[in-house]
Motif scaffolding. Sequence first.
Motif, short mmCIF file in Angstrom:
data_model
loop_
_atom_site.label_atom_id
_atom_site.label_comp_id
_atom_site.label_asym_id
_atom_site.label_seq_id
_atom_site.Cartn_x
_atom_site.Cartn_y
_atom_site.Cartn_z
N TYR A 45 3.78 -5.59 7.46
CA TYR A 45 3.97 -5.05 6.12
C TYR A 45 3.17 -3.75 5.94
O TYR A 45 3.66 -2.77 5.38
CB TYR A 45 3.54 -6.09 5.08
CG TYR A 45 3.71 -5.63 3.66
CD1 TYR A 45 4.96 -5.26 3.17
CD2 TYR A 45 2.62 -5.56 2.80
CE1 TYR A 45 5.11 -4.81 1.87
CE2 TYR A 45 2.77 -5.12 1.49
CZ TYR A 45 4.01 -4.76 1.04
OH TYR A 45 4.16 -4.31 -0.26
N GLU A 91 5.22 -10.41 -0.78
CA GLU A 91 5.83 -9.23 -0.15
C GLU A 91 6.16 -9.45 1.33
O GLU A 91 7.17 -8.99 1.82
CB GLU A 91 4.91 -8.01 -0.25
CG GLU A 91 4.83 -7.38 -1.62
CD GLU A 91 3.84 -8.09 -2.54
OE1 GLU A 91 3.38 -9.19 -2.19
OE2 GLU A 91 3.56 -7.53 -3.61
N ILE A 92 5.29 -10.16 2.03
CA ILE A 92 5.49 -10.31 3.48
C ILE A 92 6.71 -11.16 3.81
O ILE A 92 7.15 -11.19 4.96
CB ILE A 92 4.24 -10.89 4.19
CG1 ILE A 92 3.89 -12.28 3.65
CG2 ILE A 92 3.07 -9.92 4.08
CD1 ILE A 92 2.80 -12.99 4.47
N ILE A 97 10.78 -7.25 6.48
CA ILE A 97 9.46 -7.31 7.11
C ILE A 97 9.50 -8.14 8.40
O ILE A 97 8.65 -7.98 9.28
CB ILE A 97 8.39 -7.85 6.11
CG1 ILE A 97 8.34 -6.97 4.85
CG2 ILE A 97 6.99 -7.93 6.73
CD1 ILE A 97 8.11 -5.47 5.11
#
Length: 227
Positions: A45, A91-92, A97
Motif C-alpha cells: 500500500y 485500505e490494504i 493492493i
Amino acid sequence: MDETIYSVAVDGPSGAGKSTLAKAVAAELGIVYVDTGAIYRSIGYEIFRRGIDPKDTAAVIEALPEIHIEMRYGEDGLQRMYLNGDDVTAEIRRPEISMYASGVSAIGEVRAFLLNMQRDLAKKSSVIMDGRDIGTVVLPNADVKIYLTASVEMRAKRRMLELEKRGTPQPFEEVLQQIEERDWADMHRDVAPLRQAEDAVVVDTSALNFEESLAQILAVIRRGRNI
Ligand code: DC
C-alpha cells in the motif's frame, strides 16, 4: 489444555479461506491470530501510495527504511495494521493492493525486513499464523502445519462473493484471472515461494463448507498437539 506456548502455521494460495478459518480457530482455542498477508499488503500500500512500481526492486528497497509497520490488537481481539502511525486496516484490502503486496513480497530484502517481526509475535503468545511461507521459513518448528487449499474455481467464486459483500463487485472471469496470476507469482518467486512444507497436513476445502473446514482444521490441530 496446557499453558505452554504453541504455534500453528497455515499456508496456502490466495482465497483458500485461510484468514476466515484461522480467525475462527483462534477464537475457539483462545490464541492469537496473525495475518502475515496484511504486513505485505501494508508495504504494498505504501509503495502504491508513493507511485512506485512494485517490480522496481531498487526503488522498493530504498523506501523500506522510511516504512514503519505496526500490528496492534483491538478490544475485539482483531488485528489492525498501522503504517507510519496511520490505521490502514481497511485500505490494504482494496483489490488493487493485492498485486502490489504480491509484487513487493517477491523481494528478498522486503521478506528479511519482516521476518523478525513475524517470529517475535510467535515468541510472545500462542499463535495461528497464516501466509505463504510460515511453515517453510518463518516458523519451521511450528507445532502444527496446515496447507489449506481449494480448486482455483472455488477460490475465485468465494473471492467474488466476498468482493460483492464489501461493495466492490468484480466479474468472475476477472477474479479468476487475478487469482491465477497471483498464485503463479507467489509460487514461482525465487525467495520463499509458496509451497507445502513436507510436514504439513493438507486440508482441501473445495467440497467443504465453513463449519466442515473449521472442524477439519481443529481436528488436525488437536491431533498434532494431543489436546
Ligand atoms: O494473504 P494475502 O492475500 O493477504 O497476501 C497478500 C500477498 O502477500 C500474497 O499475494 C503474497 C504475499 N505474502 C507472502 O509472500 N508471504 C506471506 N507469508 C503472506 C503473504
